[in-house]
Design an enzyme around this catalytic site. Structure first.
Site, mmCIF file in Angstrom:
data_model
loop_
_atom_site.group_PDB
_atom_site.id
_atom_site.type_symbol
_atom_site.label_atom_id
_atom_site.label_comp_id
_atom_site.label_asym_id
_atom_site.label_seq_id
_atom_site.Cartn_x
_atom_site.Cartn_y
_atom_site.Cartn_z
ATOM 1 N N GLU A 1 62.463 15.577 12.735
ATOM 2 C CA GLU A 1 61.742 16.691 12.441
ATOM 3 C C GLU A 1 60.352 16.704 11.965
ATOM 4 O OE1 GLU A 1 64.084 19.469 13.326
ATOM 5 O OE2 GLU A 1 63.272 21.236 12.403
ATOM 6 N N CYS B 1 32.829 41.563 5.911
ATOM 7 C CA CYS B 1 31.763 42.538 5.479
ATOM 8 C C CYS B 1 30.583 41.611 5.563
ATOM 9 C CB CYS B 1 32.158 42.652 3.630
ATOM 10 S SG CYS B 1 30.669 42.908 2.795
ATOM 11 N N CYS C 1 31.262 46.630 -1.713
ATOM 12 C CA CYS C 1 29.978 47.035 -1.721
ATOM 13 C C CYS C 1 29.398 48.061 -0.637
ATOM 14 C CB CYS C 1 29.160 45.692 -1.459
ATOM 15 S SG CYS C 1 29.271 45.010 0.612
ATOM 16 N N SER D 1 72.286 20.844 19.468
ATOM 17 C CA SER D 1 71.886 21.681 18.042
ATOM 18 C C SER D 1 73.207 21.572 17.362
ATOM 19 C CB SER D 1 71.533 23.137 18.550
ATOM 20 O OG SER D 1 72.358 23.606 19.241
ATOM 21 N N CYS E 1 27.212 41.264 -1.553
ATOM 22 C CA CYS E 1 28.521 41.890 -1.784
ATOM 23 C C CYS E 1 28.890 41.314 -3.133
ATOM 24 C CB CYS E 1 29.429 41.731 -0.695
ATOM 25 S SG CYS E 1 31.073 42.119 -1.101
ATOM 26 N N LYS F 1 73.934 26.266 6.063
ATOM 27 C CA LYS F 1 73.028 26.921 5.896
ATOM 28 C C LYS F 1 72.637 27.477 4.453
ATOM 29 C CE LYS F 1 70.850 28.611 9.090
ATOM 30 N NZ LYS F 1 69.520 27.990 10.084
ATOM 31 N N CYS G 1 33.061 47.945 3.597
ATOM 32 C CA CYS G 1 33.483 47.053 2.582
ATOM 33 C C CYS G 1 33.990 47.830 1.375
ATOM 34 C CB CYS G 1 32.509 45.752 2.272
ATOM 35 S SG CYS G 1 33.131 44.843 0.750
ATOM 36 N N ASP H 1 63.104 22.389 7.576
ATOM 37 C CA ASP H 1 62.774 23.552 8.346
ATOM 38 C C ASP H 1 61.295 23.146 9.355
ATOM 39 O OD1 ASP H 1 62.915 26.092 9.494
ATOM 40 O OD2 ASP H 1 62.496 26.687 7.813
ATOM 41 N N TYR I 1 66.062 11.499 11.603
ATOM 42 C CA TYR I 1 67.530 11.552 11.299
ATOM 43 C C TYR I 1 68.477 11.206 12.192
ATOM 44 C CZ TYR I 1 66.719 15.961 13.818
ATOM 45 O OH TYR I 1 66.434 16.865 14.913
ATOM 46 N N LYS J 1 68.322 19.530 5.583
ATOM 47 C CA LYS J 1 68.001 20.312 6.779
ATOM 48 C C LYS J 1 66.534 20.523 7.016
ATOM 49 C CE LYS J 1 69.762 23.154 10.445
ATOM 50 N NZ LYS J 1 68.472 23.859 11.066
ATOM 51 N N GLU K 1 72.402 15.086 5.043
ATOM 52 C CA GLU K 1 71.095 15.173 4.922
ATOM 53 C C GLU K 1 70.569 16.481 4.554
ATOM 54 O OE1 GLU K 1 70.402 13.830 8.851
ATOM 55 O OE2 GLU K 1 71.646 11.964 8.782
ATOM 56 N N ASP L 1 41.501 4.675 -0.685
ATOM 57 C CA ASP L 1 40.993 5.462 0.617
ATOM 58 C C ASP L 1 39.830 4.831 1.129
ATOM 59 O OD1 ASP L 1 43.238 6.890 -0.112
ATOM 60 O OD2 ASP L 1 42.212 8.836 -0.144
ATOM 61 N N ALA L 2 38.804 4.652 0.296
ATOM 62 C CA ALA L 2 37.521 4.161 0.731
ATOM 63 C C ALA L 2 37.866 2.837 1.503
ATOM 64 C CB ALA L 2 36.557 4.007 -0.695
ATOM 65 N N GLU L 3 38.582 1.932 1.007
ATOM 66 C CA GLU L 3 38.599 0.428 1.866
ATOM 67 C C GLU L 3 39.402 0.729 2.983
ATOM 68 O OE1 GLU L 3 38.874 -3.791 0.883
ATOM 69 O OE2 GLU L 3 37.642 -2.090 0.377
ATOM 70 N N TYR L 4 40.273 1.781 2.905
ATOM 71 C CA TYR L 4 40.927 1.887 4.383
ATOM 72 C C TYR L 4 39.867 2.625 5.144
ATOM 73 C CZ TYR L 4 44.261 3.836 7.651
ATOM 74 O OH TYR L 4 44.908 3.969 8.856
ATOM 75 N N ASP L 5 39.167 3.528 4.795
ATOM 76 C CA ASP L 5 37.919 4.089 5.440
ATOM 77 C C ASP L 5 37.039 2.852 6.138
ATOM 78 O OD1 ASP L 5 38.718 6.670 5.363
ATOM 79 O OD2 ASP L 5 37.309 7.330 3.915
ATOM 80 N N LYS M 1 77.112 15.019 8.515
ATOM 81 C CA LYS M 1 77.525 14.303 9.482
ATOM 82 C C LYS M 1 78.586 13.346 9.162
ATOM 83 C CE LYS M 1 72.844 14.387 11.225
ATOM 84 N NZ LYS M 1 71.519 13.764 11.245
HETATM 85 S S1 IVH Z 1 70.911 16.409 13.446
HETATM 86 C C1 IVH Z 1 73.457 16.377 16.871
HETATM 87 N N1 IVH Z 1 69.684 16.315 11.197
HETATM 88 O O1 IVH Z 1 68.329 21.304 12.997
HETATM 89 C C2 IVH Z 1 72.532 16.488 15.929
HETATM 90 N N2 IVH Z 1 68.917 17.911 12.480
HETATM 91 O O2 IVH Z 1 70.319 23.285 14.025
HETATM 92 C C3 IVH Z 1 71.646 17.500 15.925
HETATM 93 N N3 IVH Z 1 67.373 19.629 11.752
HETATM 94 O O3 IVH Z 1 67.463 20.749 16.522
HETATM 95 C C4 IVH Z 1 70.545 17.278 14.734
HETATM 96 N N4 IVH Z 1 67.059 18.484 10.067
HETATM 97 O O4 IVH Z 1 65.623 20.565 14.583
HETATM 98 C C5 IVH Z 1 69.973 17.091 12.264
HETATM 99 N N5 IVH Z 1 68.592 16.037 9.186
HETATM 100 C C6 IVH Z 1 68.840 16.755 10.364
HETATM 101 C C7 IVH Z 1 68.099 17.942 10.421
HETATM 102 C C8 IVH Z 1 68.113 18.444 11.578
HETATM 103 C C9 IVH Z 1 66.491 19.561 10.764
HETATM 104 C C10 IVH Z 1 67.369 20.414 12.846
HETATM 105 C C11 IVH Z 1 66.922 19.857 14.252
HETATM 106 C C12 IVH Z 1 68.006 20.535 15.136
HETATM 107 C C13 IVH Z 1 68.466 21.747 14.368
HETATM 108 C C14 IVH Z 1 69.797 21.804 14.676
#
Ligand code: IVH
Length: 671
Positions: free
Chosen positions: A174, A427, A412, A83, A432, A315, A409, A119, A226, A117, A115, A34-38, A291
């Protein structure tokens, strides 16, 4: 340095920084410290200060954030960001597979890519001729908000792709936050009296929505890519290959956790495995995205209104449970911040028993109308302590009690004040015991003074017996004091005292972090230690001098000035000094016998490791670097030294064997 030399050095530095950034943040395989990068980064900043005309939009220096915006402008996606349809059980998934095969009129098993998903928050990045040009949120799918400057601050987003990339590439991914980073962010926000985020996704969304990208730059955001939008000049035949290509071009892809599987049964088996792994992951995932792998088949399947027919999200079940709030406890932090914590009737949430939940602050209590005795839904996100999601109002008996913000508080009794720009009350007590306890815990913690063995239990006893009234008193403790503890023997007491003694010369940055000034965490402490070199210099610094430092804002400057102007703090610092606490400073090292000297180590070293050698030099104020140049003062050559030795000879640089180097150190130390 003339213009041409400056331009050459600038492009060299940019390439090196891009390269090391990619190794660290995308591939997780750093090659330099990290130091070298800095050091490289600071050289770039200095060069750009002297030659502003060299600054380009893709310079690594652009990652620190740009001038704040008034508002985000809209940005239309060339192709809509769709979506996904959701599946909640195996039957839903088998339906999806059936539908897909019927549509394609095939009886063959389908190749799927599975893949994680993530969050987080979906974004699109537009690269033209390999340069990151625009970045936006998903918005309504057609038009998003242009958040280019914010996205540029995320270290795992490349500002420039590798030369093999297509001329136009729209990447989708994401943005998310690791659970650890999220917890740390919330902890420091809690201490600062700011509203905490309910979960990593909200924290990510909040960070990306900042009009001031300098704030986004401080947030620990990451990305996994993705998919793509428009792409010119690339014809991958399948989705999995495309993901591999994205990675080749420099983008961060979660390939490690992506599977290419044949047929729905394999997909369902992998889902079960992922579900098992869920709690061990460093980030939160809310399911699996499945997919169709073949891109021609994807095109054939097409989409219906807003979702593609070729993908689905399977899900995970939410990690929720229903329980009762038995009590609400008020916790007093190191800086006096008072936070309410719900004590729950213990309940199992997907395999973990939970008995506490943070209620964050009174705005949150009011928003959810939480009362003692309420039945509530609690939700767990990874290993984060659970959150109360909502109250089940139908279940109220009328006997529930609300908990008002306290006027005094709980530890105290001092008055409690809520400042205009803060969500937590504080507080105001100067002595305290709850604040003192948290300050001591923080002071001794691993990231601060690292006093081995001085944990919760002993700190409680020290306070109970009235042995300490400030962190300075730790250093005047005697064996006899410790003997008053329960179950304390001779050996243990000696060990603890030795650990306390051993912390007297921690680096200045650790000492600063240990003092717990508001807004000054580890990173800022390092920066200040580097800039000021000693505590005395920092104590003398005024607002202007502090504000002149890159990354130091008014909050930090105020905090430093206020801290050192408090008579009580000055008294404690004095006591620490008298007790022999002398943080190891950069300045002390700068005065060392090798100050200003540069060493290069080459060949096979047998008397010490390269790291040890580097430390020996740095401890004496010198510098160890990797390559020989005119600036090198000494070359230390082990066996089989090659080109560096030749170059050093050519340049007439002093050359040592390992033994000669050790002799040399001895002589300089003695002089
Ligand atoms: S594919 C048409 N791949 O999930 C393909 N989405 O409910 C659309 N998400 O809006 C998205 N990981 O925000 C895809 N590996 C992944 C994902 C992913 C998270 C989210 C993304 C999307 C939402 C869809």
């Amino acid at each position: 340095m003339n213009q041409q030399q400056a331009a050459r050095r600038h492009s060299e530095l940019c390439s090196q920084l891009h390269h090391h950034n990619h190794l660290y943040h995308v591939l997780d395989r750093p090659e330099i410290s990290d130091a070298e990068y800095d050091r490289l980064f600071r050289e770039l900043l200095k060069l750009e200060q002297e030659h502003p005309e060299l600054v380009s939009p893709e310079s690594p220096s652009r990652r620190v954030g740009a001038a704040p915006l008034d508002k985000f402008s809209p940005l239309r996606h060339s192709l809509p960001m769709l979506s996904l349809e959701n599946a909640f059980d195996d039957a839903d998934m088998r339906d999806f597979d059936q539908r897909t095969r019927r549509f394609l009129a095939t009886s063959d098993e389908i190749d799927y890519v599975c893949e994680m998903k993530m969050d987080g928050v979906a974004v699109e990045l537009v690269f033209r001729d390999g340069l990151l040009q625009d970045g936006s949120t998903r918005g309504d799918g057609t038009t998003g908000e242009k958040i280019t400057e914010n996205l540029k601050t995320i270290p795992s987003i490349p500002l420039r792709l590798s030369a093999t990339c297509p001329p136009l590439l729209e990447v989708r991914g994401e943005v998310y936050m690791d659970l650890n980073d999220f917890q740390q962010l919330n902890r420091s926000r809690e201490e600062e009296g700011l509203a905490t985020f309910a979960n990593p996704r909200n924290a990510t969304a909040g960070s990306l929505r900042q009009l001031d990208s300098k704030i986004t730059a401080q947030r620990p955001l990451r990305i996994f890519c993705y998919g793509v939008g428009l792409i010119e000049g690339e014809r991958s035949s399948c989705h999995f290959k495309l993901l591999e290509r994205l990675q080749d071009w420099g983008l961060r892809v979660n390939l490690e956790n992506t599977r290419k599987l044949r047929g729905i049964e394999q997909v369902l088996a992998w889902y079960r495995e992922l579900l098992e792994q869920r709690d061990q992951l460093p980030y939160e995932i809310d399911g699996m995205v499945v997919k169709v792998n073949d891109l021609d088949l994807q095109r054939e399947l097409g989409e219906k209104s807003r979702t593609p027919r070729w993908a689905i999200a399977y899900k995970f079940p939410p990690r929720q449970a229903i329980t009762v709030i038995e009590d609400i406890q008020l916790q007093v932090g190191r800086t006096g911040a008072i936070t309410p914590v719900a004590l729950l009737r213990p309940v199992e949430v997907s395999g973990v028993t939970v008995s506490r939940a943070s209620l964050h602050n009174w705005d949150e209590i009011e928003r959810l109308d939480i009362r003692i005795g309420d039945q509530v839904v609690v939700e767990r996100a990874g290993d984060v302590i659970p959150d109360v999601v909502r109250v089940i109002e139908d279940k109220r008996s009328g006997a529930e009690r609300s908990v008002p913000m306290p006027a005094n508080c709980p530890a105290c009794g001092s008055p409690v004040v809520r400042l205009a720009d803060e969500v937590v009350p504080r507080c105001q007590g100067l002595s305290c015991p709850a604040q003192l306890k948290e300050s001591l815990k923080h002071f001794a913690s691993r990231a601060a003074m690292d006093i081995d063995g001085l944990g919760d239990r002993y700190i409680d006893q020290l306070l109970k017996l009235g042995k300490v009234t400030s962190v300075a008193d730790l250093y005047t403790l005697k064996k006899e004091d410790l003997f008053e503890f329960e179950r304390m023997g001779d050996k243990l007491a000696e060990k603890l005292l030795a650990a306390i003694d051993g912390s007297k010369q921690r680096p200045l940055s650790r000492f600063l972090a240990a003092l717990g000034l508001r807004h000054i965490g580890q990173h800022m402490a390092k920066l200040l230690a580097k800039q000021f070199g000693s505590l005395e210099n920092l104590a003398k610094a005024g607002h202007e001098e502090l504000l002149a430092i890159h990354e130091v804002g008014p909050q930090v400057a105020d905090s430093v000035v206020n801290f050192f102007s408090s008579p009580r703090n000055r008294e404690i610092l004095d006591q620490l000094r008298q007790a022999g606490v002398k943080p190891d400073t950069e300045q002390r090292r700068a005065g060392g016998p090798l100050s200003g000297k540069t060493f290069v180590f080459t060949g096979a070293l047998s008397r010490f490791s390269r790291k040890e050698a580097q430390e020996m030099v740095e401890q004496r104020g010198g510098r160890a670097t990797g390559s020989v140049s005119k600036k090198t003062d000494y070359l230390v050559a082990g066996d089989e030294a090659g080109s560096k030795l030749d170059k050093a000879k050519q340049l007439g640089i002093a050359i040592f064997t390992e033994d000669e180097f050790l002799d040399f150190l001895e002589r300089t130390d003695g002089s």
